[in-house]
Structure formats: C-alpha cells, structure tokens
Design an enzyme around this catalytic site. Structure first.
Site, PDB file in Angstrom:
ATOM      1  N   GLY A  51       0.816  -1.219   0.000  1.00 17.14           N
ATOM      2  CA  GLY A  51       0.000   0.000   0.000  1.00 17.14           C
ATOM      3  C   GLY A  51       0.848   1.266   0.000  1.00 17.14           C
ATOM      4  O   GLY A  51       0.674   2.160  -0.835  1.00 17.14           O
ATOM      5  N   ILE A  52       1.767   1.361   0.931  1.00 14.28           N
ATOM      6  CA  ILE A  52       2.629   2.550   0.983  1.00 14.28           C
ATOM      7  C   ILE A  52       3.668   2.471  -0.131  1.00 14.28           C
ATOM      8  O   ILE A  52       3.951   3.459  -0.813  1.00 14.28           O
ATOM      9  CB  ILE A  52       3.315   2.682   2.364  1.00 14.28           C
ATOM     10  CG1 ILE A  52       2.264   2.949   3.442  1.00 14.28           C
ATOM     11  CG2 ILE A  52       4.375   3.779   2.355  1.00 14.28           C
ATOM     12  CD1 ILE A  52       2.814   3.101   4.840  1.00 14.28           C
TER      13      ILE A  52
ATOM     14  N   CYS B  36      -7.796 -18.661  31.630  1.00  9.75           N
ATOM     15  CA  CYS B  36      -9.050 -19.019  32.318  1.00  9.75           C
ATOM     16  C   CYS B  36     -10.234 -18.301  31.693  1.00  9.75           C
ATOM     17  O   CYS B  36     -11.328 -18.861  31.596  1.00  9.75           O
ATOM     18  CB  CYS B  36      -8.971 -18.671  33.791  1.00  9.75           C
ATOM     19  SG  CYS B  36      -7.584 -19.458  34.556  1.00  9.75           S
TER      20      CYS B  36
ATOM     21  N   ASN C 259      -5.393  -6.652  -2.870  1.00  7.06           N
ATOM     22  CA  ASN C 259      -4.418  -5.550  -2.928  1.00  7.06           C
ATOM     23  C   ASN C 259      -4.836  -4.464  -3.920  1.00  7.06           C
ATOM     24  O   ASN C 259      -4.399  -3.319  -3.837  1.00  7.06           O
ATOM     25  CB  ASN C 259      -3.039  -6.044  -3.387  1.00  7.06           C
ATOM     26  CG  ASN C 259      -2.372  -6.988  -2.415  1.00  7.06           C
ATOM     27  OD1 ASN C 259      -1.622  -7.850  -2.817  1.00  7.06           O
ATOM     28  ND2 ASN C 259      -2.638  -6.834  -1.127  1.00  7.06           N
TER      29      ASN C 259
ATOM     30  N   GLU D 221       8.315  -7.114  13.051  1.00  4.15           N
ATOM     31  CA  GLU D 221       9.542  -7.902  12.986  1.00  4.15           C
ATOM     32  C   GLU D 221      10.479  -7.371  11.883  1.00  4.15           C
ATOM     33  O   GLU D 221      11.666  -7.137  12.128  1.00  4.15           O
ATOM     34  CB  GLU D 221       9.174  -9.370  12.720  1.00  4.15           C
ATOM     35  CG  GLU D 221      10.328 -10.301  13.016  1.00  4.15           C
ATOM     36  CD  GLU D 221      10.080 -11.702  12.492  1.00  4.15           C
ATOM     37  OE1 GLU D 221       9.054 -11.934  11.817  1.00  4.15           O
ATOM     38  OE2 GLU D 221      10.944 -12.564  12.744  1.00  4.15           O
ATOM     39  N   ALA D 222       9.912  -7.173  10.703  1.00  2.97           N
ATOM     40  CA  ALA D 222      10.749  -6.694   9.597  1.00  2.97           C
ATOM     41  C   ALA D 222      11.206  -5.257   9.863  1.00  2.97           C
ATOM     42  O   ALA D 222      12.347  -4.880   9.564  1.00  2.97           O
ATOM     43  CB  ALA D 222       9.979  -6.779   8.286  1.00  2.97           C
ATOM     44  N   ARG D 223      10.323  -4.446  10.452  1.00  2.00           N
ATOM     45  CA  ARG D 223      10.715  -3.058  10.749  1.00  2.00           C
ATOM     46  C   ARG D 223      11.881  -3.026  11.714  1.00  2.00           C
ATOM     47  O   ARG D 223      12.829  -2.263  11.566  1.00  2.00           O
ATOM     48  CB  ARG D 223       9.538  -2.321  11.379  1.00  2.00           C
ATOM     49  CG  ARG D 223       8.480  -1.912  10.395  1.00  2.00           C
ATOM     50  CD  ARG D 223       7.423  -1.130  11.154  1.00  2.00           C
ATOM     51  NE  ARG D 223       6.627  -0.368  10.262  1.00  2.00           N
ATOM     52  CZ  ARG D 223       5.308  -0.538  10.098  1.00  2.00           C
ATOM     53  NH1 ARG D 223       4.667  -1.447  10.795  1.00  2.00           N
ATOM     54  NH2 ARG D 223       4.642   0.219   9.261  1.00  2.00           N
TER      55      ARG D 223
ATOM     56  N   CYS E 244      19.402   1.432  20.618  1.00  5.35           N
ATOM     57  CA  CYS E 244      20.388   2.519  20.583  1.00  5.35           C
ATOM     58  C   CYS E 244      21.405   2.426  21.710  1.00  5.35           C
ATOM     59  O   CYS E 244      22.472   3.015  21.632  1.00  5.35           O
ATOM     60  CB  CYS E 244      19.690   3.863  20.708  1.00  5.35           C
ATOM     61  SG  CYS E 244      18.685   4.262  19.308  1.00  5.35           S
TER      62      CYS E 244
ATOM     63  N   LYS F  83       5.412  -8.940  -6.393  1.00  3.83           N
ATOM     64  CA  LYS F  83       5.160  -7.500  -6.247  1.00  3.83           C
ATOM     65  C   LYS F  83       6.351  -6.668  -6.706  1.00  3.83           C
ATOM     66  O   LYS F  83       6.185  -5.669  -7.412  1.00  3.83           O
ATOM     67  CB  LYS F  83       4.868  -7.172  -4.777  1.00  3.83           C
ATOM     68  CG  LYS F  83       3.497  -7.580  -4.333  1.00  3.83           C
ATOM     69  CD  LYS F  83       3.223  -7.065  -2.937  1.00  3.83           C
ATOM     70  CE  LYS F  83       1.761  -7.275  -2.608  1.00  3.83           C
ATOM     71  NZ  LYS F  83       1.422  -6.776  -1.271  1.00  3.83           N
TER      72      LYS F  83
HETATM   73  N1  LIG Z   1      10.146  -9.317   5.707  1.00  2.00           N
HETATM   74  C1  LIG Z   1       9.711  -8.754   4.592  1.00  2.00           C
HETATM   75  N2  LIG Z   1      10.496  -8.692   3.499  1.00  2.00           N
HETATM   76  C2  LIG Z   1      10.050  -8.131   2.357  1.00  2.00           C
HETATM   77  N3  LIG Z   1       8.830  -7.587   2.216  1.00  2.00           N
HETATM   78  C3  LIG Z   1       8.001  -7.628   3.271  1.00  2.00           C
HETATM   79  C4  LIG Z   1       8.402  -8.200   4.509  1.00  2.00           C
HETATM   80  N4  LIG Z   1       7.367  -8.099   5.374  1.00  2.00           N
HETATM   81  C5  LIG Z   1       6.372  -7.482   4.716  1.00  2.00           C
HETATM   82  N5  LIG Z   1       6.736  -7.194   3.452  1.00  2.00           N
HETATM   83  C6  LIG Z   1       5.921  -6.544   2.425  1.00  2.00           C
HETATM   84  O1  LIG Z   1       5.510  -5.271   2.869  1.00  2.00           O
HETATM   85  C7  LIG Z   1       4.331  -4.899   2.159  1.00  2.00           C
HETATM   86  C8  LIG Z   1       3.408  -4.170   3.096  1.00  2.00           C
HETATM   87  O2  LIG Z   1       2.330  -3.688   2.353  1.00  2.00           O
HETATM   88  P1  LIG Z   1       0.843  -3.596   2.900  1.00  2.00           P
HETATM   89  O3  LIG Z   1       0.870  -3.015   4.261  1.00  2.00           O
HETATM   90  O4  LIG Z   1       0.020  -2.891   1.907  1.00  2.00           O
HETATM   91  O5  LIG Z   1       0.445  -5.117   3.072  1.00  2.00           O
HETATM   92  P2  LIG Z   1      -0.199  -6.140   2.046  1.00  2.00           P
HETATM   93  O6  LIG Z   1       0.301  -7.480   2.499  1.00  2.00           O
HETATM   94  O7  LIG Z   1       0.040  -5.745   0.640  1.00  2.00           O
HETATM   95  O8  LIG Z   1      -1.746  -5.954   2.318  1.00  2.00           O
HETATM   96  P3  LIG Z   1      -2.763  -6.842   3.170  1.00  2.00           P
HETATM   97  O9  LIG Z   1      -2.024  -7.198   4.439  1.00  2.00           O
HETATM   98  O10 LIG Z   1      -3.907  -5.915   3.400  1.00  2.00           O
HETATM   99  O11 LIG Z   1      -3.073  -8.021   2.304  1.00  2.00           O
HETATM  100  C9  LIG Z   1       3.726  -6.184   1.608  1.00  2.00           C
HETATM  101  O12 LIG Z   1       3.757  -6.158   0.204  1.00  2.00           O
HETATM  102  C10 LIG Z   1       4.613  -7.271   2.180  1.00  2.00           C
HETATM  103  O13 LIG Z   1       4.800  -8.360   1.307  1.00  2.00           O
HETATM  104 ZN   LIG Z   2      16.529   3.521  19.724  1.00  2.00          ZN
END
Ligand SMILES: Nc1ncnc2c1ncn2[C@@H]1O[C@H](COP(=O)(O)OP(=O)(O)OP(=O)(O)O)[C@@H](O)[C@H]1O
Ligand SMILES: [Zn+2]
Length: 599
Positions: free
Chosen positions: A6-7, A154, A35, A101-103, A434, A51
C-alpha cells in the site's frame, strides 16, 4: 525501498518522479485480488505475480528520468540474499512495511551501517513518518510499541464474557487442537506436565486445572476420529465434537462452584433434545448453503450449528484426502466458517452477543483497515522528508546538521489537525537498540578456520578495554562463552554451531562497566579480518529489553493503545500508558498549502 504494498506503490511513484538515480525494491510477496483497491500499480492480470518485479515494470511508463530500478523478490531478513555488503551500497533506506519484525530488523541494519532510514506506517486514517538518523535521533525501537492484546487462559477456557473471548477460544484453542499442526502432542506425559505447569501459572483453582486438562485430552481423542480407519468412527466426529464442547464441557464447568459466585451461569446446549432434528432438516436441503454467504447477517443458533457441521465436514474431508493439517487463515473459508460458528455457539451458551461472519472475520483475522488516501499522504511525506538529507552534505555519518531540518509527521482526521509534526529528539536512554554499540566483525575464510573462540575473546578484551572478562551470546539466545562456560574456547570459530555469515554476536562486559556491543558476523569475501573500531560507552543501567511476541503482526506504528492525542497547537503527546510527561514533544504545525513543509 522495503515493501511494495500500500505505501510502497505510492512511494515508488514519488521516488521515481523525484529523479533518484538508482532504487532497489524488495518485497517477499505476490499480488492478491484484495491488494488492487489501493496498490494502484497492480492490475487484475498481475495477480499471483511478484510485487517487486511488477512495480518495477509498472513505473517504467513514467520513468522520465531513467532511474535505474532493481527489483528483489525475497524476505529482507534473509541474510543470504541480502548480506550486509548488499545493504552497504545504499545511501538511504525507505521502509514501507506492515509488520514489527521486519521493521525492527531494518532498523537494526541501519544502526549497524549508520544509514538514514525513513520509517512509515498507517492505520486507517492515522499515519506517521519518522526519519531515523542512527545514534543521532530516536530509532524505531526508542518508543515501546503496543503488542497485541492477550487474554488470561481461564477467561478463554472457562469464563468468557465478550465475543472476542469466544472467538479467541474457537480460533486459538478449539480449531488449533482439532485441525492444526502441533496439537497431537498433548497426549504425551511430558507435554501434559508442561500444560499443567502453564495452567498453574494462571490459576490456583485445582478443580479448574483438572477440568481444562481433561478437556484437552478429550479433544485429542476426537482428533483421532477425523482420520479413524473405520468409516463408522469417522462419521461420529462431528456429532461427538458438538456434544463434548457445547454440552459436556459446559456441564463440567458448571460443577466448579467457585467460578459462578459472581457470574451468570452458562447454559449447556441441549443438542439431541432440541436442535438435532432442526439441523438435519437444514442439512437435507442444498439451498441452505446460502446461509454461509449471508456474511453480514447474524445467524440463528441452528444456522450456526449448520455452518459448524458443514465446515467441520469439509475440514475432515481435506484432512482425509490431501492435507496433513490445516491452519487458520481468514481467507480460507472452511477455517473461517468453523471459527465463526463455534464462537457464536459458545457466545449463545454464555449469554454473550452473537456476531456476523463479517465482524468475526475482522477480529479473528486482525484486519486493520487500509485507506489509499492515507497511504498516499504518508508516502508523500516519506519521499519529501528524505530530500533534506540529499540537500545537506553529510560526512562520516555525522547527521548532527540535518536533525533540525527533519521532523516526524503525523496525519489523522481530527478536525483542523490533519497534519502535525514533531522535532526529532535524541536516542532514548532506555532503548534496547540505541543503547548498544554496533559494528561488523569481518572474518575471511582463513581466520574463520584458524581463530579459536579463545583468540576472539582475547582480541575483544584487548581491543575494547574490558577490565576482566566478557560473555558472548550467538544469535537470539545461544550462550557460547562466559566465565563459567568455557567448553567452546578451543573450538575453531567455524566449528561453533551457528557461527556464520549474517548471525549476531552480543558481547557483554562481565563487570557491567562498559555497554553491550553487538557484532554482525560478515564472512563475505573480505581482505582482512578485523574487529570494528568502536569506543564503548559506560553502561547505562536498566536498559529495557523489548517483549518479543510471535504474533507481532501489527500493521501500524500507531495503534488504539498508542493513540496520538493532540492537546493544542504546541504539544503532542504519545499516550502509550507510560509516563506521559516523558513523551511530551514539541510539535510544529505544517503549512498545508504553502511551500514551507518542514519535513
Ligand atoms: N520481511 C519482509 N520482506 C520483504 N517484504 C516484506 C516483509 N514483510 C512485509 N513485506 C511486504 O511489505 C508490504 C506491506 O504492504 P501492505 O501493508 O500494503 O500489506 P499487504 O500485504 O500488501 O496488504 P494486506 O495485508 O492488506 O493483504 C507487503 O507487500 C509485504 O509483502
Ligand atoms: Zn533507539
């Protein structure tokens, strides 16, 4: 740019039109139908395609400045595909991700390499962009993130009082025990003991614990029926499951007086007496399959029983024909229908409001609305925000001069507060990321095979000025050396299990005087092996370690529990249940229509 969802689609369009020289795009996923409403670079013909490869083709049509575009289909956390040397080629990293996690991973890589990172996220109408200048401004981990809400066992197993409790029970307990991967283990003595210990942490009520253990054991017996060798036994599966979970288990719960002193008692389902007949007449007419598609209406109890029956039947068939287990997935109709029906029947028994399939899908699937406009606005700020970095002359990773030209930007639909910004502040004292120093441990093949762990420990002690000794953790949590554990000291580094390219080493001062240090093992062809030049700072006390949660699949930076409250023009408070004074930051309203965007 990490993430082409999306972004990412919006952001790539902005970056390409901004005349960047070379952009690499990473995404691990393929395109799905859902999507297309907002990921505007994709078309129906692209469904199931990668993608990253698809966005690159899509922007070629307006790649007026001949930006070089390099797609990578893969998980950004894969150190084979994306070793540190690959990261090192970039001047700027843009995150367009949807999970913590990825962030966190990208944030960490940027801290290792001191690369500027533009972090962004949206939830419905709310969104945020945060420029991160490693060790100069707050990183992604400096502010604690909300973790998904969990409920006491519980409440889920014995005393639900809200629809979400019954949905969690249906999805995470019942469905999991009957159809998913790991549940058959409950029968071994060892795992029973583990289960008991876990329950003892949750409640002191011995009767309730025995009851819950019994429930689980009986479910694993029912699970055996799904694939029982005799057809007659297999046919028993659904009926016996209904009787057990909606009648026998509830009657047993009612016998634990302590649970019902202050609560309304549940009413066991009188299935054979009241509903069996009605259910078989629904089942006899194929036209009733329509019930399952009426997903915005609330189903009656017998309709829920019908859906329970139908979905169980399908799941049993799948397990007998092709699949070894089935995991819950909101987009897998059989699994969703089962959870909706089971949750609703349990709600009726406990006198809790029953919900529609549509509503339960949102809750069970953790669906957070994604709004194209918010993504577009946030991507706009993300790409504009990076310009100040390119305008200034940054040398030797000294980001000091750009800090005052950069801001975190928030958008929301609060009246007159569509856009707000906050100046960047320095790294948090308590930040688990940090407050560590980081660097690369370059090792070429020779040293990997000749250096012993003792050689490495000695070098660490001499290079960084530790008083006495250190401890070393490899990867997530594997202790490979400390004062009391020297078994590995004589091993060559290459002989230590897990000591490989891309893994992390956490080095801690046994005297607790110097700060911790994290080293990235880099064995990609390097000229000579060396330890990074780092001057370790004195250790700060009480540095928080973030709580890891497997289900950290949060999409956004801002959640309901982490809401932004804008009190007046001057101030912006992040309310995440911590000391809100410490979270106050100066905010500067942006000029929405002038040229003075200060991002
Ligand atoms: N570890 C990762 N490595 C590479 N790409 C990633 C990782 N984690 C998430 N992404 C990608 O980040 C993008 C986030 O986009 P978005 O928030 O629009 O989610 P989306 O999966 O396209 O939508 P939805 O969750 O609504 O189906 C996705 O295309 C996803 O595949
Ligand atoms: Zn920090």
């Amino acid at each position: 740019m990490v993430g082409a969802g999306g972004i990412g689609c919006e952001l790539l369009k902005n970056l390409v039109l901004s005349q960047y020289g070379e952009i690499h795009i990473v995404d691990l996923d393929t395109i799905t139908l859902s999507n297309l409403n907002r990921q505007f670079l994709f078309r129906p013909k692209d469904i199931d395609k990668s993608k990253s490869l698809t966005v690159v083709k899509a922007v070629e049509a307006f790649n007026y400045h001949n930006t070089k575009l390099v797609p990578h289909h893969g998980n950004i956390m894969d150190t084979n595909q994306f070793p540190i040397a690959w990261w090192d080629q970039f001047s700027y990293v843009f995150n367009a991700l949807d999970n913590l996690e990825a962030r966190r991973y990208v944030n960490k890589m940027c801290l290792f390499l001191k690369k500027p990172l533009m972090e962004s996220g949206t939830t419905g109408y709310d969104g945020q962009v945060q420029p991160i200048f490693p060790y100069y401004s707050e990183c992604f981990e400096c502010q604690a993130k909300a973790t998904p809400k969990t409920y006491p066992v519980c409440t889920i197993r014995s005393t639900p009082s809200q629809p979400v409790h019954c949905i969690t029970w249906a999805k995470e307990f019942l469905f999991h025990q009957l159809f998913d991967e790991s549940s058959s283990t409950v029968t071994t003595e060892q795992s029973k003991e583990q289960q008991r210990k876990k329950l003892e942490e949750e409640t002191n009520d011995k009767q309730e614990i025995e009851n819950m253990l019994k429930e689980s054991n009986e479910l694993s017996e029912l699970r055996q029926l799904i694939k029982a060798p005799e057809l007659d036994d297999r046919k028993q599966f659904i009926h016996r499951t209904i009787i057990k979970i909606f009648k026998v288990d509830i009657e047993r719960l009612l016998r634990i007086d302590s649970l019902w002193k202050t609560r309304v008692k549940p009413v066991p389902l009188q299935f054979d007496e009241s509903y069996a007949h009605e259910l078989s007449s629904l089942l006899s007419d194929k036209a009733n399959e329509n019930i399952i598609n009426r997903d915005t209406q609330v189903w009656s109890l017998v309709e829920n029983l019908y859906v329970f029956y139908k979905s169980s039947e399908n799941l049993q068939k799948r397990l007998n024909e092709s699949e070894t287990f089935v995991s819950f997935d909101k987009d897998d109709e059989d699994t969703l229908n089962f959870v909706v029906a089971a949750a609703n029947i349990r709600c009726s028994i406990f006198n809790i409001e029953v919900k529609s399939k549509f509503d339960i899908k949102q809750i069970a699937g953790n669906i957070i609305p994604a709004i194209a406009t918010t993504n577009a606005i946030i991507s706009g700020f993300s790409s504009l925000g990076a310009l100040s970095f390119y305008k200034s002359q940054v040398e030797n990773n000294d980001f000091g001069n750009i800090l005052s030209d950069s801001s975190t930007v928030f958008v929301s639909i609060r009246p007159n507060k569509y856009i707000t910004s906050a100046s960047l502040v320095g790294p948090g004292d308590q930040c688990p990321s940090c407050s560590l120093s980081r660097g690369l441990l370059n090792l070429n093949e020779d040293e990997l095979n000749t250096w012993t762990l003792k050689d490495l420990v000695d070098k660490l002690i001499h290079s960084y000025g530790y008083n006495d000794d250190v401890s070393i953790i490899l990867g997530q949590s594997k202790l490979i050396y400390d004062f009391d554990f020297d078994d590995n000291l004589d091993k060559k580094l290459s002989e230590i299990n897990g000591f490989r390219n891309g893994e992390l080493l956490l080095v801690q001062d046994e005297d607790d005087i110097l700060e911790n240090m994290e080293l990235y093992i880099n064995t990609a062809p390097v000229d000579s092996s060396n330890l990074p030049i780092i001057k370790l700072r004195p250790k700060k006390q009480n540095v928080g370690i973030p709580e890891e949660n497997e289900e950290d699949q949060y999409k956004e930076i801002i959640t309901q529990d982490d809401a932004i409250m804008i009190e007046d023009e001057e101030e912006l408070i992040i309310n995440d249940n911590e000391d809100s004074e410490s979270k106050k930051r100066k905010a500067e309203p942006l000029e929405a229509n002038g040229k003075k965007f200060k991002v």
